[in-house]
Motif scaffolding. Structure first.
Motif, PDB file in Angstrom:
ATOM      1  N   ALA A 251       7.842   8.967   3.571  1.00  0.00           N
ATOM      2  CA  ALA A 251       8.556   7.741   3.187  1.00  0.00           C
ATOM      3  C   ALA A 251       9.562   7.365   4.271  1.00  0.00           C
ATOM      4  N   VAL A 252      10.313   8.355   4.764  1.00  0.00           N
ATOM      5  CA  VAL A 252      11.302   8.103   5.811  1.00  0.00           C
ATOM      6  C   VAL A 252      10.615   7.614   7.083  1.00  0.00           C
ATOM      7  N   GLU A 253       9.523   8.266   7.447  1.00  0.00           N
ATOM      8  CA  GLU A 253       8.805   7.873   8.672  1.00  0.00           C
ATOM      9  C   GLU A 253       8.292   6.440   8.588  1.00  0.00           C
ATOM     10  N   SER A 254       7.816   6.054   7.414  1.00  0.00           N
ATOM     11  CA  SER A 254       7.283   4.695   7.326  1.00  0.00           C
ATOM     12  C   SER A 254       8.414   3.673   7.396  1.00  0.00           C
ATOM     13  N   LEU A 255       9.607   4.045   6.867  1.00  0.00           N
ATOM     14  CA  LEU A 255      10.753   3.139   6.980  1.00  0.00           C
ATOM     15  C   LEU A 255      11.254   3.055   8.416  1.00  0.00           C
ATOM     16  N   ALA A 256      10.970   4.112   9.211  1.00  0.00           N
ATOM     17  CA  ALA A 256      11.401   4.115  10.605  1.00  0.00           C
ATOM     18  C   ALA A 256      10.287   3.619  11.522  1.00  0.00           C
TER      19      ALA A 256
ATOM     20  N   LYS B 226       0.849  -1.182   0.000  1.00  0.00           N
ATOM     21  CA  LYS B 226       0.000   0.000   0.000  1.00  0.00           C
ATOM     22  C   LYS B 226       0.883   1.229   0.000  1.00  0.00           C
ATOM     23  N   ASN B 227       0.258   2.366  -0.253  1.00  0.00           N
ATOM     24  CA  ASN B 227       0.970   3.623  -0.124  1.00  0.00           C
ATOM     25  C   ASN B 227       1.583   3.687   1.273  1.00  0.00           C
ATOM     26  N   LEU B 228       2.879   3.961   1.356  1.00  0.00           N
ATOM     27  CA  LEU B 228       3.594   4.131   2.620  1.00  0.00           C
ATOM     28  C   LEU B 228       3.764   2.840   3.425  1.00  0.00           C
ATOM     29  N   GLN B 229       3.614   1.699   2.745  1.00  0.00           N
ATOM     30  CA  GLN B 229       3.834   0.441   3.458  1.00  0.00           C
ATOM     31  C   GLN B 229       5.148  -0.163   2.971  1.00  0.00           C
ATOM     32  N   PRO B 230       6.178  -0.189   3.820  1.00  0.00           N
ATOM     33  CA  PRO B 230       7.470  -0.711   3.366  1.00  0.00           C
ATOM     34  C   PRO B 230       7.409  -2.213   3.116  1.00  0.00           C
TER      35      PRO B 230
END
Lengths: 498, 252
Positions: free
Chosen positions: A216-221, A10-14
């Motif tokens: 994007a960074v927040e979802s990876l973190a 999904k959008n923003l799902q790593p």
């Protein structure tokens, strides 16, 4: 469509890199073509250097189901593949870009010209750029740029005309190329710098681009931003949309010598960007969005003043639009000018308000909700005309919609803190962050390496999808209608050139 | 027709009457004031954190030519560096842009722009400028365009942007100067007849800004020509731009 060739996200799902299928490029090619023909949409198509060759990633969207699909192919000693563009026109720039950056030839590509840098391996100043040339006795060419007449960014337009009539417009860009994607990777250990860099990808879409990258960074973190911070970001994003749309209505009025509209919409825009400045100290929203939340809170007093600004603006915009869109001299220029019909818009993969003005219902806020839109649904607005009028009028209705969104977001503000700490990023992962900025879909795909450091940032500004639409819009028009058509899209040079 | 009249009446006069004494709202980040005594903790952290390397330590200074006015140092230094709303930031020399602890906004203003009699004589009543964006993100370009809108109306002073360099008295440069724009920028500059001036607007034009570390820029132009006026900001506010130009041409 469950399929071993693709992984759903999904959008923003790593997703972990090891979970992304690696398939032969012929399969990737036919899959992409087939999926786009059956309703999918190409969101990203880009390369990434790894220790064992070049990876090619494709991200597709299934907008109706709010799903994204990613797949990949590995090039190890393979110097070419069969181009998708002949079957899939919307891939034409992506393939040119991939060739330019990695030197892997899309064999059979009909229009393999430089995008930003030039032909791989050749100095860009020496790269020959062959413009398309029309043959005929009274055919002539008009070249404009890179420096344009007004205070705008550089690009080169080459018109092939017969008399006043434009038969073809070729747009050569790349003059603004600053190496944005390389700078993201080169400075990956300086998180603050990266935030500021994302604000400068396109200076007219500060909140859109910074929000896209930072989410994007927040979802990876694995950081979940507070409801309050999401609301503040959404208010800023919609203020940005209103401000630019008003500025565009002002400029469109100016281009048809309708000076009242030019002045009135210009003054209304000033009011909106000054409101943005009252929140974060900068008229374009710089410094507001930061990883983990926002740097500036909206106090109850500020909330009051934003709401009252919106209330006044609502009344004033309605009156100004009523006058603009009922003026015969304006309508005579706007209507049936620069038409991009629905089929053309779909085939070249247009996004944003320009696509919606051609009857294509795409809006990331509704299709792949992010941030504040997870809580407040957005109705997709479309018009059918595909002309300058439709692109102007959709701005008016979107301004009204954005004002409603701002009211809703400000009413639903929770008391949570507006900033959280962001730690390390997931290792060996990929995330795609989609944002509906005022110009349309911004896509950031961020890939991390085995140490959790950023290894690749792929940026796609909506201008990348839409520049070709301008070429289509001016076909058959008088060359004097070009400025009007151009302004009705208002595309970004810096966002395209990166 | 009635609506049109109603609209015109409502619109009224939008122009800011006195651009010289207008004050920006408190939240605007303008001139930074440094209070050396307030510093606590490691100054090196601050130096490293600055996105464009605008801060130096011992003594602490902020280079307005690099500063993007993001305000991060204000938060990190606990207010030892504080951004005021002072917006008159233009300077006629690169060295004047170094702000140190002892410097107040008034002190900066006193010596930042030297109005030369010759410039005043040549351009005091009419200054036509050719804007060249060479890698600008469209931030500075939008603020330069805003200088001519109904609110700021720079044209009232005889200052305008023109389409051709042949009609211009000088260049307004924005952006870090990309390799792909370097030749066109030089062409435009050479097309302007002497005497001519160069105005660098925004952190990118002055120092490269956030693109200072890019391999895709070619700042050779700035080695060859002399910049007459620096206008810091990211982007600079229209009032910053207009006041800098007015000070430079010696307009009261």
């Amino acid at each position: 469509m469950p399929d071993v060739n693709w992984i759903e996200m999904k959008n923003l799902q790593p997703v972990a890199l090891e979970d992304i299928p690696v398939i032969p490029v012929e399969e990737l090619r036919s899959d992409v073509i087939e999926r786009v023909k059956s309703g999918g949409r190409l969101v990203q198509f880009f390369g990434s250097k790894t220790s064992d060759g070049t990876m090619l990633y494709a991200v597709l969207a299934d907008d109706n189901a709010s799903r994204l699909f990613v797949s990949s192919s590995r090039f190890n000693g393979i110097a070419s593949y069969s181009a998708m563009t002949p079957d899939l026109p919307s891939a034409h720039l992506y393939e040119r870009e991939f060739y330019e950056e990695f030197g892997i030839l899309p064999d059979g590509h009909p229009w393999l010209k430089p995008v930003r840098k030039g032909t791989p391996g050749i100095d860009e100043s020496e790269t020959p750029y062959e413009f398309f040339s029309m043959q005929g006795e009274e055919v002539h060419e008009v070249g404009v740029g890179p420096i344009h007449a007004g205070v705008i960014e550089p690009g080169h337009f080459r018109f092939s005309c017969h008399g006043e009539k434009v038969y073809h417009l070729e747009i050569k860009l790349g003059f603004q190329h600053r190496g944005v994607e390389e700078l993201f990777v080169k400075n990956r250990n300086r998180p603050l710098y990266l935030e500021k860099l994302s604000e400068s990808v396109a200076g007219d879409t500060v909140v859109g681009h910074a929000g896209g990258f930072i989410r994007a960074v927040e979802s990876l973190a694995d950081v979940a931003v507070s409801r309050r911070a999401k609301a503040i970001r959404t208010v800023a994003l919609e203020l940005e949309r209103i401000a630019v749309h008003l500025g565009d209505l002002s400029a469109l009025s100016g281009d048809v010598a309708y000076l009242t509209g030019n002045s009135v919409f210009g003054a209304l825009r000033t009011r909106v960007i000054n409101t943005t400045m009252s929140i974060c100290g900068n008229r374009f929203g710089r410094g507001l969005v930061t990883a983990g939340g926002v740097n500036f809170d909206i106090t109850p007093e500020l909330q009051e003043s934003i709401l009252s600004m919106v209330d006044r603006l609502d009344i004033d915009v309605a009156l100004a639009a009523e006058v603009l869109f009922s003026s015969a001299s304006v309508l005579e220029r706007f209507e049936k000018t620069g038409v991009v019909d629905r089929d053309a818009a779909a085939s070249i993969g247009m996004v944003g308000p320009a696509a919606r003005a051609s009857g294509i219902a795409v809006d990331v806020r509704s299709d792949h909700p992010f941030g504040g839109f997870e809580f407040v649904p957005v109705h997709k607005l479309t018009l059918q005309g595909g002309d300058v009028f439709a692109r102007a009028y959709i701005r008016f209705v979107e301004i009204q919609q954005s004002m409603r969104i701002i009211r809703q977001q400000l009413m639903g503000m929770s008391d949570e803190a507006s900033k959280k700490n962001v730690g390390t990023l997931r290792r060996d992962s990929l995330v795609t962050s989609l944002t509906e900025a005022w110009r349309g879909e911004i896509a950031y795909t961020v890939i991390t390496d085995a140490n959790g450091e950023i290894a690749r940032v792929k940026v796609k500004d909506p201008s990348f999808n839409n520049w070709f639409a301008l070429s289509l819009a001016v076909r058959g028009e008088g060359i004097s209608d070009f400025p009007l058509c151009n302004k009705s899209f208002n595309l970004s040079y810096s966002g395209f050139d990166l | 027709m009635l609506n049109l009249l109603k609209l015109r009446r409502k619109h009224g006069h939008q122009a800011i009457p006195d651009l010289r004494s207008a004050v920006l709202m408190e939240s605007h980040r303008g001139f930074p004031v440094i209070d050396e005594r307030k510093f606590e903790g490691d100054r090196q952290t601050l130096v490293n954190a600055c996105p464009t390397g605008a801060i130096r330590k011992d003594p602490v200074s902020v280079d307005l030519g690099k500063c993007i006015f993001c305000g991060e140092c204000e938060r990190m230094s606990g207010g030892a560096i504080r951004f005021t709303n002072g917006h008159k930031l233009g300077a006629s020399g690169r060295t004047q842009l170094m702000v140190t602890s002892s410097l107040s906004y008034e002190g900066f203003r006193d010596c930042s722009i030297r109005a030369r009699a010759e410039i005043h004589r040549l351009f005091g009543r009419s200054l036509k400028l050719r804007q060249v964006s060479a890698g600008g993100c469209n931030g500075c370009e939008m603020e330069l365009a805003a200088c001519g809108n109904v609110n700021f109306d720079m044209g009232r002073f005889g200052i305008d942007f023109v389409a051709s360099p042949r009609h211009a008295d000088g260049i307004v440069l924005t952006g870090p100067v990309t390799r792909n724009m370097a030749p066109a920028l030089m062409d435009a500059y050479r097309s302007i007849s002497e005497p001519k001036i160069v105005i660098a607007v925004g952190a990118c034009a002055i120092s490269g800004g956030v693109f200072g570390g890019s391999d895709e820029t070619n700042r050779g132009f700035l080695d060859e020509v002399k910049v007459d006026l620096f206008v810091p900001g990211c982007p600079p506010h229209p009032l910053t731009i207009i006041n800098a130009v007015l000070d430079f041409i010696g307009k009261k």
